[in-house]
Motif scaffolding. Structure first.
Motif, mmCIF file in Angstrom:
data_model
loop_
_atom_site.group_PDB
_atom_site.id
_atom_site.type_symbol
_atom_site.label_atom_id
_atom_site.label_comp_id
_atom_site.label_asym_id
_atom_site.label_seq_id
_atom_site.Cartn_x
_atom_site.Cartn_y
_atom_site.Cartn_z
ATOM 1 N N TYR A 58 14.583 65.357 63.996
ATOM 2 C CA TYR A 58 14.641 64.040 63.911
ATOM 3 C C TYR A 58 13.579 63.636 64.763
ATOM 4 C CZ TYR A 58 19.077 64.049 61.362
ATOM 5 O OH TYR A 58 20.106 64.289 60.405
ATOM 6 N N ASP A 60 12.327 60.244 67.388
ATOM 7 C CA ASP A 60 12.809 59.325 68.465
ATOM 8 C C ASP A 60 13.596 58.144 67.690
ATOM 9 O OD1 ASP A 60 13.244 58.743 71.308
ATOM 10 O OD2 ASP A 60 12.244 56.846 70.785
ATOM 11 N N TRP A 63 16.940 60.052 66.192
ATOM 12 C CA TRP A 63 17.659 60.395 67.510
ATOM 13 C C TRP A 63 18.467 59.028 68.129
ATOM 14 C CZ3 TRP A 63 19.391 64.036 70.774
ATOM 15 C CH2 TRP A 63 19.476 64.008 72.152
ATOM 16 N N LEU A 67 22.633 58.901 67.458
ATOM 17 C CA LEU A 67 23.430 58.900 68.572
ATOM 18 C C LEU A 67 24.394 57.859 69.085
ATOM 19 C CD1 LEU A 67 21.885 61.711 69.301
ATOM 20 C CD2 LEU A 67 21.477 60.719 71.736
ATOM 21 N N ILE A 123 22.758 67.343 66.970
ATOM 22 C CA ILE A 123 21.709 66.624 66.649
ATOM 23 C C ILE A 123 20.518 67.117 67.419
ATOM 24 C CG2 ILE A 123 20.592 64.175 66.442
ATOM 25 C CD1 ILE A 123 23.446 63.286 66.285
ATOM 26 N N ALA A 125 16.166 66.692 68.125
ATOM 27 C CA ALA A 125 15.268 65.596 67.808
ATOM 28 C C ALA A 125 13.986 65.996 68.830
ATOM 29 C CB ALA A 125 15.727 64.131 68.096
ATOM 30 N N LEU A 127 11.572 63.969 70.880
ATOM 31 C CA LEU A 127 11.374 62.782 71.345
ATOM 32 C C LEU A 127 9.901 62.546 71.665
ATOM 33 C CD1 LEU A 127 14.606 63.185 73.824
ATOM 34 C CD2 LEU A 127 14.350 62.301 71.304
#
Length: 200
Positions: A58, A60, A63, A67, A123, A125, A127
């Protein structure tokens, strides 16, 4: 529903009613869990457009969106979770010395390590160019510690230089505070490494 206080034996008069209520609560809980799993399948399909092109993780945006949803679910079900933030220590130097292709291979190597042994509801990601985040679903403090130790071992075995910070979510801090504290701990570790490699 659990009450740790010892109750009078007269409570047994209501045993059949309590058992019926317990089954009703458990049925409702199981239905909620099944509904969440169905929603996750939909969300994963939607999030396909919000993935990092190189790593398949994923991005940002994905994410943040996922979340926020998981935070709400964990609050409703009382499920613990933790945030792990990590940053590659030498990606820029690696890419500039050996080229972009070598840097991309290095990133893909890290991605493979991050995906190893993950819970299906975790999860992961990307970023930023060299920063990654992991949401550890249903992770108690001891589970989070075990995961970070495993990650460090895997990074070392694969010759990956990475700084890590983690934070357990609790009732005193929200999602954003949990993420920021994990980032702060990662930054502290990275700064300490630099100090050790460049002593005054």
């Amino acid at each position: 529903a659990i009450d740790i206080e010892t109750k009078s034996e007269s409570l047994y008069e209501y045993e059949s009613t309590l058992r019926l209520m317990s089954r009703s609560i458990m049925t409702a809980y199981q239905q909620e869990v099944q509904l969440i799993q169905t929603r996750r399948l939909y969300e994963k399909t939607r999030l396909l457009a919000e993935k990092d092109e190189l790593t398949g993780l994923y991005n940002d945006k994905g994410w943040q969106w996922s979340l926020e949803i998981e935070e709400s679910r964990c609050k409703n079900l009382g499920t613990p979770y933790a945030i792990v933030v990590l940053e590659m220590d030498n990606l820029k130097h690696f890419s500039s010395e050996l080229g972009v292709d070598a840097g991309n291979k290095y990133l893909l190597k890290l991605t493979r390590v991050l995906n190893e042994g993950r819970n299906e509801n975790d999860i992961i990601a990307r970023l930023g160019s060299d920063q990654f985040g992991i949401f550890l679903y249903d992770s108690q403090k001891e589970d989070t510690l075990k995961t970070t130790v495993q990650l460090r071992d895997s990074f070392a075995k694969n010759n990956l230089l990475v700084s890590i910070g983690s934070c357990q979510r609790n009732t005193r801090r929200d999602l954003n505070e949990t993420i920021e504290l994990a980032k702060k701990r990662m930054t502290i570790e990275k700064t300490e490494k630099r100090s050790e490699s460049n002593p005054i």
